[in-house]
Design a protein around this motif. Structure first.
Motif, PDB file in Angstrom:
ATOM      1  N   GLY A   9       0.811  -1.205   0.000  1.00 49.52           N
ATOM      2  CA  GLY A   9       0.000   0.000   0.000  1.00 49.52           C
ATOM      3  C   GLY A   9       0.845   1.256   0.000  1.00 49.52           C
ATOM      4  N   VAL A  10       0.165   2.377  -0.068  1.00 51.51           N
ATOM      5  CA  VAL A  10       0.830   3.680  -0.052  1.00 51.51           C
ATOM      6  C   VAL A  10       1.328   3.974   1.359  1.00 51.51           C
ATOM      7  N   ALA A  11       2.529   4.514   1.441  1.00 49.19           N
ATOM      8  CA  ALA A  11       3.113   4.914   2.721  1.00 49.19           C
ATOM      9  C   ALA A  11       3.011   6.426   2.865  1.00 49.19           C
ATOM     10  N   ALA A  12       2.475   6.878   3.983  1.00 53.59           N
ATOM     11  CA  ALA A  12       2.334   8.308   4.251  1.00 53.59           C
ATOM     12  C   ALA A  12       3.479   8.791   5.141  1.00 53.59           C
ATOM     13  N   PRO A  13       4.085   9.927   4.806  1.00 53.45           N
ATOM     14  CA  PRO A  13       5.182  10.446   5.626  1.00 53.45           C
ATOM     15  C   PRO A  13       4.672  11.359   6.746  1.00 53.45           C
ATOM     16  N   LEU A  14       5.149  11.129   7.956  1.00 51.38           N
ATOM     17  CA  LEU A  14       4.823  11.989   9.091  1.00 51.38           C
ATOM     18  C   LEU A  14       6.126  12.277   9.845  1.00 51.38           C
ATOM     19  N   PRO A  15       6.932  13.208   9.317  1.00 52.38           N
ATOM     20  CA  PRO A  15       8.258  13.478   9.881  1.00 52.38           C
ATOM     21  C   PRO A  15       8.208  14.346  11.143  1.00 52.38           C
ATOM     22  N   LYS A  62      -4.448  14.734   2.076  1.00 48.43           N
ATOM     23  CA  LYS A  62      -4.052  14.860   0.678  1.00 48.43           C
ATOM     24  C   LYS A  62      -4.544  13.640  -0.091  1.00 48.43           C
ATOM     25  N   PRO A  63      -5.050  13.846  -1.308  1.00 49.27           N
ATOM     26  CA  PRO A  63      -5.639  12.741  -2.073  1.00 49.27           C
ATOM     27  C   PRO A  63      -4.767  11.496  -2.165  1.00 49.27           C
ATOM     28  N   ALA A  64      -3.469  11.685  -2.314  1.00 45.35           N
ATOM     29  CA  ALA A  64      -2.571  10.537  -2.495  1.00 45.35           C
ATOM     30  C   ALA A  64      -2.477   9.653  -1.264  1.00 45.35           C
ATOM     31  N   TYR A  65      -2.795  10.214  -0.091  1.00 45.21           N
ATOM     32  CA  TYR A  65      -2.583   9.471   1.154  1.00 45.21           C
ATOM     33  C   TYR A  65      -3.866   9.125   1.906  1.00 45.21           C
ATOM     34  N   ARG A  66      -5.004   9.418   1.332  1.00 39.99           N
ATOM     35  CA  ARG A  66      -6.265   9.161   2.042  1.00 39.99           C
ATOM     36  C   ARG A  66      -6.479   7.670   2.326  1.00 39.99           C
ATOM     37  N   ASN A  67      -5.881   6.818   1.528  1.00 37.46           N
ATOM     38  CA  ASN A  67      -6.024   5.380   1.739  1.00 37.46           C
ATOM     39  C   ASN A  67      -4.686   4.728   2.104  1.00 37.46           C
ATOM     40  N   ALA A  68      -3.824   5.507   2.751  1.00 36.67           N
ATOM     41  CA  ALA A  68      -2.514   4.987   3.144  1.00 36.67           C
ATOM     42  C   ALA A  68      -2.667   3.794   4.078  1.00 36.67           C
ATOM     43  N   ILE A  70       0.388   2.388   5.306  1.00 34.61           N
ATOM     44  CA  ILE A  70       1.668   2.389   6.022  1.00 34.61           C
ATOM     45  C   ILE A  70       1.968   3.814   6.445  1.00 34.61           C
ATOM     46  N   LEU A  71       2.534   3.982   7.622  1.00 41.44           N
ATOM     47  CA  LEU A  71       2.911   5.302   8.108  1.00 41.44           C
ATOM     48  C   LEU A  71       4.394   5.291   8.443  1.00 41.44           C
ATOM     49  N   VAL A  72       5.136   6.241   7.860  1.00 40.65           N
ATOM     50  CA  VAL A  72       6.553   6.401   8.182  1.00 40.65           C
ATOM     51  C   VAL A  72       6.664   7.616   9.088  1.00 40.65           C
ATOM     52  N   ASP A 132      10.945   8.199   0.222  1.00 47.37           N
ATOM     53  CA  ASP A 132      10.095   7.385  -0.652  1.00 47.37           C
ATOM     54  C   ASP A 132       8.631   7.768  -0.466  1.00 47.37           C
ATOM     55  N   ALA A 133       8.228   7.898   0.806  1.00 45.06           N
ATOM     56  CA  ALA A 133       6.828   8.178   1.121  1.00 45.06           C
ATOM     57  C   ALA A 133       6.382   9.551   0.628  1.00 45.06           C
ATOM     58  N   GLU A 134       7.307  10.449   0.455  1.00 45.42           N
ATOM     59  CA  GLU A 134       6.967  11.797  -0.013  1.00 45.42           C
ATOM     60  C   GLU A 134       6.609  11.834  -1.492  1.00 45.42           C
ATOM     61  N   ASN A 135       6.693  10.693  -2.164  1.00 42.56           N
ATOM     62  CA  ASN A 135       6.385  10.627  -3.593  1.00 42.56           C
ATOM     63  C   ASN A 135       4.909  10.414  -3.880  1.00 42.56           C
ATOM     64  N   GLY A 136       4.064  10.672  -2.904  1.00 46.64           N
ATOM     65  CA  GLY A 136       2.619  10.627  -3.131  1.00 46.64           C
ATOM     66  C   GLY A 136       2.114   9.259  -3.518  1.00 46.64           C
ATOM     67  N   ALA A 137       1.279   9.214  -4.552  1.00 52.40           N
ATOM     68  CA  ALA A 137       0.658   7.960  -4.971  1.00 52.40           C
ATOM     69  C   ALA A 137       1.685   6.939  -5.443  1.00 52.40           C
ATOM     70  N   ASN A 138       2.887   7.390  -5.743  1.00 52.57           N
ATOM     71  CA  ASN A 138       3.943   6.468  -6.168  1.00 52.57           C
ATOM     72  C   ASN A 138       4.683   5.854  -4.984  1.00 52.57           C
ATOM     73  N   ALA A 139       4.283   6.230  -3.771  1.00 53.41           N
ATOM     74  CA  ALA A 139       4.971   5.761  -2.568  1.00 53.41           C
ATOM     75  C   ALA A 139       4.428   4.410  -2.099  1.00 53.41           C
ATOM     76  N   THR A 140       4.391   3.454  -3.001  1.00 48.76           N
ATOM     77  CA  THR A 140       3.864   2.129  -2.655  1.00 48.76           C
ATOM     78  C   THR A 140       4.981   1.224  -2.158  1.00 48.76           C
ATOM     79  N   MET A 141       4.762   0.661  -0.991  1.00 45.93           N
ATOM     80  CA  MET A 141       5.721  -0.266  -0.402  1.00 45.93           C
ATOM     81  C   MET A 141       5.023  -1.591  -0.121  1.00 45.93           C
ATOM     82  N   THR A 142       5.806  -2.640   0.010  1.00 45.43           N
ATOM     83  CA  THR A 142       5.283  -3.950   0.402  1.00 45.43           C
ATOM     84  C   THR A 142       5.997  -4.404   1.668  1.00 45.43           C
TER      85      THR A 142
END
Length: 203
Positions: A9-15, A62-68, A70-72, A132-142
């Motif tokens: 899934g998408v990873a959301a950044p929370l620095p 933000k639209p890219a992270y509404r369904n995140a 993973i949280l970094v 990686d997570a700052e790349n929005g919808a492209n921030a998909t990790m497994t």
């Protein structure tokens, strides 16, 4: 408890460092003992303004992270009071893995008991995953719990450590009640013997 094996899934950044449990789920939402319905109030004071409107700049709005999923996050995540509502809110939002350099002990333990995988990694590795997570919808990790690996968006792999017993519980969806129920037959046998040998105790 839902089993955790592999999560993509998408990873959301929370620095932010020292994110405490009151930031995760403010005290006014602790009146319920239900584990559902708290996701809408996750990070409430950062997600909404005084009128209840979404703050557009907050990451989960933000639209890219509404369904995140993973949280970094920053160092010392989940500090503060021991409220179990914090992992409940995170899980109800849809996040099943939190990655950070360190966690508060009680929050860390509560995550495993609620089907969330908290991953501790060195600061420099977390910094890479944060980028990686700052790349929005492209921030998909497994996250592969069985292999104990994180696959980054570019295909790179990061290994992580996890306690074997906690890993077993997550893979098999076992919380404290589930672990106890595995011994149900032994418990029933004991109670049967007790009723026979010391019936006054079982009355």
């Amino acid at each position: 408890m839902e089993k955790f094996n592999k999560l993509t899934g998408v990873a959301a950044p929370l620095p932010i460092i020292n994110v405490d449990t009151d930031m995760i789920i403010p005290k006014q939402f602790l009146k319920t003992i239900k584990r559902t319905g708290l996701g809408k109030n996750l990070f409430d004071e950062m997600r909404y303004d005084d009128k209840g409107n979404e703050v557009p700049d907050f990451v989960l709005n933000k639209p890219a992270y509404r369904n995140a999923k993973i949280l970094v996050a920053g160092d010392n995540f989940g500090c503060g009071s021991s409220r179990e509502h914090a992992p409940w809110a995170i899980l109800d939002f849809g996040i099943r893995c939190v990655i950070a350099p360190s966690f508060a002990d009680i929050f860390y333990n509560n995550c495993f008991k609620n089907g969330i995988l908290p991953i501790k990694l060195p600061q420099d590795v977390v910094d890479q995953l944060m980028k990686d997570a700052e790349n929005g919808a492209n921030a998909t990790m497994t996250i592969d719990l069985e292999k104990q690996e994180i696959t980054r968006p570019d295909g790179g792999v990061v290994a992580f450590e996890v306690d074997p017993f906690r890993k077993h519980c997550l893979l098999n969806g076992l919380d404290d009640i589930g672990l106890t129920l595995q011994k149900a037959s032994s418990i029933e046998e004991y109670e049967t013997r007790l009723r026979t040998s010391q019936p006054w105790l079982a009355a």
